[in-house]
Design a protein around this motif. Structure first.
Motif, PDB file in Angstrom:
ATOM      1  N   ASP A  13      -9.768 -70.467 -24.102  1.00 18.15           N
ATOM      2  CA  ASP A  13      -9.078 -71.741 -24.317  1.00 18.15           C
ATOM      3  C   ASP A  13      -7.903 -71.925 -23.354  1.00 18.15           C
ATOM      4  OD1 ASP A  13      -7.172 -69.991 -25.317  1.00 18.15           O
ATOM      5  OD2 ASP A  13      -7.076 -70.908 -27.315  1.00 18.15           O
ATOM      6  N   GLY A  14      -7.739 -70.988 -22.395  1.00 21.73           N
ATOM      7  CA  GLY A  14      -6.671 -71.095 -21.414  1.00 21.73           C
ATOM      8  C   GLY A  14      -5.368 -70.448 -21.830  1.00 21.73           C
ATOM      9  N   SER A  15      -5.287 -69.973 -23.061  1.00 21.82           N
ATOM     10  CA  SER A  15      -4.062 -69.325 -23.520  1.00 21.82           C
ATOM     11  C   SER A  15      -3.999 -67.897 -22.976  1.00 21.82           C
ATOM     12  CB  SER A  15      -3.992 -69.319 -25.050  1.00 21.82           C
ATOM     13  OG  SER A  15      -5.049 -68.545 -25.587  1.00 21.82           O
ATOM     14  N   TYR A  16      -2.823 -67.306 -23.054  1.00 25.67           N
ATOM     15  CA  TYR A  16      -2.617 -65.941 -22.579  1.00 25.67           C
ATOM     16  C   TYR A  16      -2.358 -65.001 -23.743  1.00 25.67           C
ATOM     17  CZ  TYR A  16      -1.915 -68.036 -17.971  1.00 25.67           C
ATOM     18  OH  TYR A  16      -2.069 -68.735 -16.788  1.00 25.67           O
ATOM     19  N   TYR A  17      -2.824 -63.768 -23.587  1.00 25.01           N
ATOM     20  CA  TYR A  17      -2.569 -62.700 -24.542  1.00 25.01           C
ATOM     21  C   TYR A  17      -1.973 -61.533 -23.761  1.00 25.01           C
ATOM     22  CZ  TYR A  17      -3.275 -58.905 -27.822  1.00 25.01           C
ATOM     23  OH  TYR A  17      -3.069 -57.833 -28.655  1.00 25.01           O
ATOM     24  N   VAL A  18      -0.878 -60.977 -24.264  1.00 28.42           N
ATOM     25  CA  VAL A  18      -0.191 -59.867 -23.608  1.00 28.42           C
ATOM     26  C   VAL A  18      -0.337 -58.617 -24.467  1.00 28.42           C
ATOM     27  CG1 VAL A  18       2.028 -59.023 -22.738  1.00 28.42           C
ATOM     28  CG2 VAL A  18       1.496 -61.473 -22.615  1.00 28.42           C
ATOM     29  N   GLY A  19      -0.664 -57.495 -23.833  1.00 22.56           N
ATOM     30  CA  GLY A  19      -0.798 -56.238 -24.552  1.00 22.56           C
ATOM     31  C   GLY A  19      -0.509 -55.060 -23.646  1.00 22.56           C
ATOM     32  N   SER A  20      -0.721 -53.863 -24.179  1.00 23.85           N
ATOM     33  CA  SER A  20      -0.548 -52.641 -23.384  1.00 23.85           C
ATOM     34  C   SER A  20      -1.615 -51.629 -23.791  1.00 23.85           C
ATOM     35  CB  SER A  20       0.847 -52.051 -23.577  1.00 23.85           C
ATOM     36  OG  SER A  20       1.083 -51.724 -24.924  1.00 23.85           O
ATOM     37  N   THR A  21      -1.942 -50.748 -22.861  1.00 20.19           N
ATOM     38  CA  THR A  21      -2.996 -49.759 -23.084  1.00 20.19           C
ATOM     39  C   THR A  21      -2.890 -48.643 -22.062  1.00 20.19           C
ATOM     40  OG1 THR A  21      -5.382 -49.456 -23.323  1.00 20.19           O
ATOM     41  CG2 THR A  21      -4.663 -50.948 -21.595  1.00 20.19           C
ATOM     42  N   ASP A  22      -3.581 -47.558 -22.333  1.00 21.13           N
ATOM     43  CA  ASP A  22      -3.683 -46.497 -21.333  1.00 21.13           C
ATOM     44  C   ASP A  22      -5.035 -46.556 -20.610  1.00 21.13           C
ATOM     45  OD1 ASP A  22      -5.313 -45.610 -23.379  1.00 21.13           O
ATOM     46  OD2 ASP A  22      -4.461 -43.603 -23.461  1.00 21.13           O
ATOM     47  N   ASN A  23      -5.930 -47.498 -21.004  1.00 19.55           N
ATOM     48  CA  ASN A  23      -7.229 -47.632 -20.347  1.00 19.55           C
ATOM     49  C   ASN A  23      -7.632 -49.114 -20.330  1.00 19.55           C
ATOM     50  OD1 ASN A  23     -10.076 -47.737 -19.793  1.00 19.55           O
ATOM     51  ND2 ASN A  23     -10.139 -45.538 -20.215  1.00 19.55           N
ATOM     52  N   LEU A  24      -7.416 -49.765 -19.201  1.00 19.07           N
ATOM     53  CA  LEU A  24      -7.688 -51.200 -19.095  1.00 19.07           C
ATOM     54  C   LEU A  24      -9.160 -51.545 -19.289  1.00 19.07           C
ATOM     55  CD1 LEU A  24      -5.426 -52.217 -16.080  1.00 19.07           C
ATOM     56  CD2 LEU A  24      -5.245 -53.051 -18.428  1.00 19.07           C
ATOM     57  N   GLU A  25     -10.039 -50.760 -18.706  1.00 17.07           N
ATOM     58  CA  GLU A  25     -11.470 -51.060 -18.768  1.00 17.07           C
ATOM     59  C   GLU A  25     -11.973 -51.053 -20.214  1.00 17.07           C
ATOM     60  OE1 GLU A  25     -15.563 -49.038 -17.199  1.00 17.07           O
ATOM     61  OE2 GLU A  25     -13.852 -48.981 -15.835  1.00 17.07           O
ATOM     62  N   ILE A  26     -11.620 -50.020 -20.953  1.00 18.25           N
ATOM     63  CA  ILE A  26     -12.052 -49.929 -22.352  1.00 18.25           C
ATOM     64  C   ILE A  26     -11.398 -51.017 -23.193  1.00 18.25           C
ATOM     65  CG2 ILE A  26     -11.903 -48.509 -24.444  1.00 18.25           C
ATOM     66  CD1 ILE A  26     -12.404 -46.060 -22.620  1.00 18.25           C
ATOM     67  N   LEU A  61       6.279 -50.602 -23.065  1.00 20.25           N
ATOM     68  CA  LEU A  61       6.460 -51.347 -24.318  1.00 20.25           C
ATOM     69  C   LEU A  61       7.596 -52.353 -24.213  1.00 20.25           C
ATOM     70  CD1 LEU A  61       5.803 -48.481 -26.876  1.00 20.25           C
ATOM     71  CD2 LEU A  61       4.224 -50.245 -26.067  1.00 20.25           C
ATOM     72  N   THR A  62       8.641 -51.998 -23.475  1.00 21.45           N
ATOM     73  CA  THR A  62       9.745 -52.934 -23.247  1.00 21.45           C
ATOM     74  C   THR A  62       9.260 -54.135 -22.444  1.00 21.45           C
ATOM     75  OG1 THR A  62      11.394 -51.177 -23.354  1.00 21.45           O
ATOM     76  CG2 THR A  62      12.046 -53.196 -22.235  1.00 21.45           C
ATOM     77  N   ALA A  63       8.491 -53.874 -21.382  1.00 22.14           N
ATOM     78  CA  ALA A  63       7.952 -54.964 -20.561  1.00 22.14           C
ATOM     79  C   ALA A  63       7.009 -55.846 -21.372  1.00 22.14           C
ATOM     80  CB  ALA A  63       7.238 -54.388 -19.343  1.00 22.14           C
ATOM     81  N   GLU A  64       6.162 -55.227 -22.194  1.00 19.19           N
ATOM     82  CA  GLU A  64       5.237 -55.994 -23.033  1.00 19.19           C
ATOM     83  C   GLU A  64       5.999 -56.944 -23.949  1.00 19.19           C
ATOM     84  OE1 GLU A  64       1.860 -55.380 -26.524  1.00 19.19           O
ATOM     85  OE2 GLU A  64       2.850 -53.621 -25.671  1.00 19.19           O
ATOM     86  N   ARG A  65       7.008 -56.436 -24.631  1.00 14.82           N
ATOM     87  CA  ARG A  65       7.798 -57.291 -25.539  1.00 14.82           C
ATOM     88  C   ARG A  65       8.479 -58.410 -24.782  1.00 14.82           C
ATOM     89  NH1 ARG A  65       8.628 -52.375 -28.288  1.00 14.82           N
ATOM     90  NH2 ARG A  65      10.475 -51.897 -27.065  1.00 14.82           N
ATOM     91  N   GLN A  66       9.008 -58.097 -23.598  1.00 18.35           N
ATOM     92  CA  GLN A  66       9.692 -59.110 -22.798  1.00 18.35           C
ATOM     93  C   GLN A  66       8.727 -60.218 -22.394  1.00 18.35           C
ATOM     94  OE1 GLN A  66      11.071 -57.774 -18.955  1.00 18.35           O
ATOM     95  NE2 GLN A  66      12.670 -59.329 -18.907  1.00 18.35           N
ATOM     96  N   ILE A  67       7.581 -59.843 -21.843  1.00 17.92           N
ATOM     97  CA  ILE A  67       6.619 -60.836 -21.365  1.00 17.92           C
ATOM     98  C   ILE A  67       6.065 -61.667 -22.520  1.00 17.92           C
ATOM     99  CG2 ILE A  67       4.380 -61.147 -20.227  1.00 17.92           C
ATOM    100  CD1 ILE A  67       5.089 -58.554 -18.613  1.00 17.92           C
TER     101      ILE A  67
END
Length: 98
Positions: A13-26, A61-67
């Motif tokens: 729908d064009g919206s953005y989702y922000v998250g964090s992970t140790d494995n982008l592909e999975i 985690l700090t960057a994730e919360r900020q973004i």
């Protein structure tokens, strides 16, 4: 501890989702399978539009919360690598002093 990535997904729908992970592909595969439920599962498919690697979990985690707190325009500037606009949007977002 392995490195962590902060990522931004663009949903169908064009919206953005922000998250964090140790494995982008999975993580991307799990989002696209609807594994997590919630926000992205109702906006499939999603695509990875930005990622940044961090060596320390605290920094990621700090960057994730900020973004996550940014307006759409700032997220788009980050995705586009338009750091001049990102700085300008940061200036205009600050409250004016009276």
């Amino acid at each position: 501890m392995s490195a962590l990535f902060v990522y931004i997904l663009e949903c169908s729908d064009g919206s953005y989702y922000v998250g964090s992970t140790d494995n982008l592909e999975i993580r991307l595969a799990k989002h696209n399978s609807g594994h997590y439920g919630g926000y992205t599962s109702t906006r499939l498919p999603v695509k990875l539009v930005f990622s940044q690697q961090f060596e320390r979990e605290f920094e990621a985690l700090t960057a994730e919360r900020q973004i996550k707190g940014w307006r759409r325009a700032k997220k788009k500037a980050l995705i586009d690598g338009d750091f001049g606009l990102l700085v300008e949007l940061s200036r205009t977002a600050k409250p004016k002093k009276s």
